[in-house]
Design an enzyme around this catalytic site. Structure first.
Site, PDB file in Angstrom:
ATOM      1  N   SER A 179     -13.633   8.025  -8.305  1.00  0.00           N
ATOM      2  CA  SER A 179     -12.837   8.491  -7.176  1.00  0.00           C
ATOM      3  C   SER A 179     -13.613   9.233  -6.115  1.00  0.00           C
ATOM      4  O   SER A 179     -13.257   9.206  -4.940  1.00  0.00           O
ATOM      5  CB  SER A 179     -11.694   9.380  -7.689  1.00  0.00           C
ATOM      6  OG  SER A 179     -12.216  10.507  -8.386  1.00  0.00           O
ATOM      7  N   HIS A 207      -8.228   3.649  -8.841  1.00  0.00           N
ATOM      8  CA  HIS A 207      -8.712   3.352  -7.490  1.00  0.00           C
ATOM      9  C   HIS A 207      -9.162   1.907  -7.318  1.00  0.00           C
ATOM     10  O   HIS A 207      -9.605   1.531  -6.229  1.00  0.00           O
ATOM     11  CB  HIS A 207      -9.852   4.306  -7.130  1.00  0.00           C
ATOM     12  CG  HIS A 207      -9.424   5.728  -7.033  1.00  0.00           C
ATOM     13  ND1 HIS A 207      -8.915   6.283  -5.880  1.00  0.00           N
ATOM     14  CD2 HIS A 207      -9.396   6.714  -7.961  1.00  0.00           C
ATOM     15  CE1 HIS A 207      -8.615   7.543  -6.092  1.00  0.00           C
ATOM     16  NE2 HIS A 207      -8.885   7.836  -7.360  1.00  0.00           N
ATOM     17  N   LYS A 239      -1.425   5.038  -5.286  1.00  0.00           N
ATOM     18  CA  LYS A 239      -2.563   4.805  -4.387  1.00  0.00           C
ATOM     19  C   LYS A 239      -2.342   3.488  -3.663  1.00  0.00           C
ATOM     20  O   LYS A 239      -1.649   3.441  -2.675  1.00  0.00           O
ATOM     21  CB  LYS A 239      -3.865   4.882  -5.171  1.00  0.00           C
ATOM     22  CG  LYS A 239      -4.068   6.290  -5.759  1.00  0.00           C
ATOM     23  CD  LYS A 239      -5.294   6.395  -6.614  1.00  0.00           C
ATOM     24  CE  LYS A 239      -5.476   7.826  -7.120  1.00  0.00           C
ATOM     25  NZ  LYS A 239      -4.405   8.283  -8.030  1.00  0.00           N
TER      26      LYS A 239
END
Length: 389
Positions: A179, A207, A239
């Site tokens: 990240s 991610h 996300k």
């Protein structure tokens, strides 16, 4: 003031003095490429909304319709009466999309990681984690009572030596995409090593999910790996999918064990069913609008080309996360503040989130950004970088 508050006050003062104090922003608008803070518009380069779905009209419509059907709150934990048809439908869709038999929803990625590791591991086991893993993975291992060993970032030789020395059950845990550095774990080699050493492999793809791979399944798909290679897959919905929550996907035995025994799942109120319905809509958009993945990756590549021309010290990352290493916390804050004065919002990431002397600007891109906005950021960095050297 009692001893606890005295100690806390001293810690806060130390953090402030070292330029490590964190302050929240209060947005006046929806999440997006341009946001408003305190009445001022800023181009947003620090969100994890990689596909630009957080304020998508279809997600908002889906949420409204689901609120009409299900109300707002879920009312209880999943195992009491908080589990709805919307939760179940999303879990089934996530399992099918990820190529796993089952999936289980959690309220957050942190809850999913700590709950999974504390359920899987027990005293006498060994869990080996990349040194740059997310804090939730480290906390989950510590809570489990297993022996935690960390290996140098993406260093498979060190990992192999540590695995050779393990006596008893072993588990290897890594981020798929890290990240704060934005780089991808060598998952194909990791999976091969884990299988050779009879270690269980878990990948946190918070991610990578939605961004990487031919279909957007994530870093495991990009590495050509399936359920046999990565038995435990965790990814978040907050996300790339623009909603909230997380899921763990794997075998029926794994998921049923988490459902029965993961304290973070058993004793937490279920996410609102309307948000699960919105998550399902986001998953459909991920599958039907592949241009979002290709666009955000092309923006990252455009930025990297421009940064190379400016001789900016980027890390080796090809995805939406582009860390610009600054060094000191003071300089990172100064750069972030000057960029904000120019109408650009870029976060200064400082210790303890990253190691000392590696403070950085964590620049992130969204499919909702334009090429012109990327070029504006590059021009601003060209103007202010040397001034803060």
């Amino acid at each position: 003031m009692n001893i606890f508050e005295q100690r806390l006050a001293a810690q806060l003062a130390e953090r402030e003095a070292a330029n490590l104090y964190r302050r929240r922003l209060s947005l006046d608008t929806a999440q997006g490429p341009v946001i408003q803070v305190n009445g001022r518009q800023l181009v947003n380069f620090c969100s994890n909304d990689y596909l630009g779905l957080a304020a998508h009209p279809q997600l908002k419509e889906s949420l409204r319709n689901a609120v009409t059907r299900y109300g707002v709150g879920s009312g209880a934990s999943h195992l009491v009466c908080g589990h709805s048809a919307a939760h179940h439908e999303l879990e089934e869709a996530l399992a099918e999309f990820s190529g796993r038999p089952r999936a289980l929803l959690f309220a957050s990625g942190f809850a999913a990681n700590t709950g999974t590791l504390s359920t899987l591991l027990q005293p006498g086991d060994t869990v080996l984690q990349d040194r740059l893993n997310h804090a939730s993975l480290l906390d989950g291992a510590l809570h489990s009572g297993a022996r935690l060993q960390r290996f140098a970032h993406n260093d498979l030789q060190v990992l192999e030596r540590k695995l050779d020395a393990v006596r008893g059950p072993a588990m290897v845990v890594v981020d798929g995409v890290f990240s704060m550095d934005g780089d991808v774990a060598p998952l194909a080699a990791l999976a091969q090593l884990a299988q050779a050493k009879q270690a269980y492999l878990m990948v946190d793809d918070a991610h990578g999910f939605g961004v990487l791979g031919q279909r957007g399944i994530g870093s495991t798909e990009a590495a050509g790996l399936g359920a046999q290679d990565v038995p435990v897959l965790m990814a978040t919905l907050g996300k790339a999918l623009g909603t909230v929550g997380a899921f763990v996907a794997g075998s029926d035995t794994l998921i049923e064990s988490l459902l029965q025994g993961a304290r973070n799942y058993v004793y937490s109120t279920a996410m609102p069913p309307a948000l699960a319905a919105a998550g399902l809509t986001a998953l459909h958009l991920l599958q039907s609008e592949a241009w979002r993945r290709s666009h955000v990756l092309s923006l990252a590549a455009r930025f990297r080309r421009g940064a190379e021309q400016l001789d900016l010290p980027l890390l080796d990352a090809a995805g939406p996360i582009q860390p610009l290493i600054v060094g000191s916390a003071d300089r990172a804050l100064a750069l972030s503040r000057e960029l904000q004065q120019r109408g650009l919002l870029v976060s200064a990431i400082r210790p303890p989130t990253v190691p000392p002397n590696t403070s950085r600007l964590r620049i992130t891109f969204s499919a909702a950004h334009s090429e012109a906005q990327v070029d504006t950021l590059l021009q601003a960095l060209a103007d202010c970088w040397q001034r803060h050297a």
